[in-house]
Design a protein around this motif. Structure first.
Motif, mmCIF file in Angstrom:
data_model
loop_
_atom_site.group_PDB
_atom_site.id
_atom_site.type_symbol
_atom_site.label_atom_id
_atom_site.label_comp_id
_atom_site.label_asym_id
_atom_site.label_seq_id
_atom_site.Cartn_x
_atom_site.Cartn_y
_atom_site.Cartn_z
ATOM 1 N N ILE A 1 0.844 -0.904 0.076
ATOM 2 C CA ILE A 1 -0.118 -0.224 0.097
ATOM 3 C C ILE A 1 0.911 1.003 0.147
ATOM 4 N N GLU A 2 1.799 1.179 0.609
ATOM 5 C CA GLU A 2 2.911 2.472 0.962
ATOM 6 C C GLU A 2 3.513 2.813 -0.301
ATOM 7 N N ALA A 3 3.692 1.679 -1.232
ATOM 8 C CA ALA A 3 4.415 1.921 -2.421
ATOM 9 C C ALA A 3 3.274 2.398 -3.478
ATOM 10 N N MET A 4 1.971 2.358 -3.172
ATOM 11 C CA MET A 4 1.105 2.559 -4.346
ATOM 12 C C MET A 4 1.395 4.209 -5.003
ATOM 13 N N ASP A 5 1.298 4.149 -6.140
ATOM 14 C CA ASP A 5 1.523 5.487 -6.687
ATOM 15 C C ASP A 5 0.142 6.353 -6.737
ATOM 16 N N GLY A 6 -0.047 7.353 -6.155
ATOM 17 C CA GLY A 6 -1.077 8.307 -6.415
ATOM 18 C C GLY A 6 -2.457 7.852 -5.734
ATOM 19 N N LEU A 7 -2.424 6.979 -4.624
ATOM 20 C CA LEU A 7 -3.575 6.308 -3.741
ATOM 21 C C LEU A 7 -4.278 7.757 -3.659
ATOM 22 N N ASP A 8 -5.619 7.673 -3.862
ATOM 23 C CA ASP A 8 -6.733 8.668 -3.537
ATOM 24 C C ASP A 8 -7.637 8.335 -2.484
ATOM 25 N N ILE A 9 -8.058 7.135 -2.367
ATOM 26 C CA ILE A 9 -9.238 6.680 -1.827
ATOM 27 C C ILE A 9 -8.864 5.371 -1.199
ATOM 28 N N LEU A 10 -9.250 4.980 0.304
ATOM 29 C CA LEU A 10 -9.181 3.945 1.014
ATOM 30 C C LEU A 10 -10.510 3.485 1.433
ATOM 31 N N VAL A 11 -10.997 2.547 1.220
ATOM 32 C CA VAL A 11 -12.170 1.808 1.937
ATOM 33 C C VAL A 11 -11.804 0.669 2.850
ATOM 34 N N ASN A 12 -11.754 1.091 3.981
ATOM 35 C CA ASN A 12 -11.139 0.177 5.000
ATOM 36 C C ASN A 12 -12.016 -0.743 5.548
ATOM 37 N N ASN A 13 -12.673 -1.646 4.790
ATOM 38 C CA ASN A 13 -13.864 -2.343 4.851
ATOM 39 C C ASN A 13 -13.589 -3.574 5.475
ATOM 40 N N ALA A 14 -12.451 -4.309 5.599
ATOM 41 C CA ALA A 14 -12.356 -5.903 6.068
ATOM 42 C C ALA A 14 -12.694 -5.548 7.603
ATOM 43 N N GLY A 15 -13.389 -6.948 7.857
ATOM 44 C CA GLY A 15 -13.863 -6.900 9.587
ATOM 45 C C GLY A 15 -14.470 -8.251 9.766
ATOM 46 N N GLY A 16 -14.743 -8.367 10.913
ATOM 47 C CA GLY A 16 -15.716 -9.728 11.341
ATOM 48 C C GLY A 16 -16.286 -9.710 12.532
ATOM 49 N N ASN A 17 -17.268 -10.754 12.833
ATOM 50 C CA ASN A 17 -17.601 -10.717 14.161
ATOM 51 C C ASN A 17 -17.727 -12.216 14.591
ATOM 52 N N ARG A 18 -17.972 -12.516 15.670
ATOM 53 C CA ARG A 18 -18.155 -13.817 16.348
ATOM 54 C C ARG A 18 -19.033 -13.628 17.443
ATOM 55 N N PRO A 19 -20.536 -13.389 17.266
ATOM 56 C CA PRO A 19 -21.314 -13.199 18.530
ATOM 57 C C PRO A 19 -21.584 -14.160 19.428
ATOM 58 N N LYS A 20 -21.039 -13.573 20.643
ATOM 59 C CA LYS A 20 -21.063 -14.412 22.006
ATOM 60 C C LYS A 20 -21.443 -13.463 23.289
ATOM 61 N N MET A 21 -22.126 -14.079 24.228
ATOM 62 C CA MET A 21 -22.311 -13.729 25.270
ATOM 63 C C MET A 21 -21.092 -13.292 25.875
ATOM 64 N N MET A 22 -20.763 -12.061 26.807
ATOM 65 C CA MET A 22 -19.567 -11.504 27.098
ATOM 66 C C MET A 22 -18.671 -12.682 27.924
ATOM 67 N N VAL A 23 -19.380 -13.320 29.009
ATOM 68 C CA VAL A 23 -19.053 -14.256 29.789
ATOM 69 C C VAL A 23 -18.496 -15.333 28.990
#
Length: 242
Positions: free
Chosen positions: A72-94
């Motif tokens: 990414i740092e080496a990309m020439d002329g980056l204008d837009i980042l959509v920082n979309n990657a993510g996830g979830n594992r629903p569980k009760m806190m305990v």
């Protein structure tokens, strides 16, 4: 005019293989941007280039990989980042085990920070960063203590980056969707109790599809939102307005 809204811009979209990320890559390309679409699975990306006539370049990478950050740092002329990657594992806190806790913090906070940091280093002429948050970055909910914690962190990161990077001509915003109808979320709505809970929380009595989020991202990435930074666009049908 809409087709040329992002003409000449270079955009990077993480988590672009499916769902919101894929819809966003397609919407950005339809608005004239050249898009680098990132996912861990090549099969999820292979049709994007065909669908957009070459406007999308697929890149198989893991958002937590330092080699990816260097690319990414080496990309020439980056204008837009959509920082979309993510996830979830629903569980009760305990019931949240340390592996689940560490996985979600690494994916939803550490990788978001590192990808954003790399993108800033590549934005030599200013730019726009759109962080994927959630309505859960503004409220709380059962079985989502870790997820809410990570998305609140994304909201705080968005505000701080926006203030720090404004002098460099970089806008930083977040989008905060409610539950989005995708193949991944479809099994969740097979549970009548969960489905009733979600729809009862949304005054519009409906849920968005990926393109609803993608079109909001196109707007935020464009000059039409030139004075919007440090804010979160909630695409939640009114859930957090209650």
């Amino acid at each position: 005019m809409a087709d040329a809204l992002l003409a000449g811009r270079l955009a990077l979209v993480t988590g672009a293989g499916r769902g919101i990320g894929r819809a966003t890559a397609l919407a950005l390309a339809a608005s004239g941007a050249r898009v680098v679409a990132v996912a861990r699975t090549a099969g999820d990306l292979e049709t994007l280039t065909e669908e957009t006539g070459g406007q999308v370049t697929p890149l198989v990478a893991d958002v937590g990989d330092p080699d990816f950050h260097r690319r990414i740092e080496a990309m020439d002329g980056l204008d837009i980042l959509v920082n979309n990657a993510g996830g979830n594992r629903p569980k009760m806190m305990v019931d949240v085990d340390d592996d689940t806790l560490d996985w979600m913090i690494d994916l939803n906070i550490r990788s978001v920070y590192k990808v954003a940091r790399a993108a800033v280093r590549a934005m030599k002429r200013g730019g726009v960063i759109v962080n994927m948050s959630s309505q859960m970055g503004h409220v709380g909910s059962p079985k989502r203590t870790v997820y809410c914690m990570t998305k609140h962190a994304v909201e705080g990161l968005t505000k701080a980056m926006a203030v720090e990077l404004a002098p460099a001509g970089i806008r930083v915003v977040s989008v905060a969707p409610t539950f989005v109808l995708t193949p991944m979320t479809a099994p969740m709505f097979e549970d009548p109790e969960f489905k009733r809970f979600v729809y009862d929380m949304v005054p519009m009595n409906d849920l968005p599809v990926p393109d609803d989020v993608a079109q909001a991202i196109v707007f935020l990435a464009s000059s039409r939102a030139r004075f919007v930074t440090g804010d979160s666009l909630r695409i939640d049908g009114g859930w957090t307005a209650r």
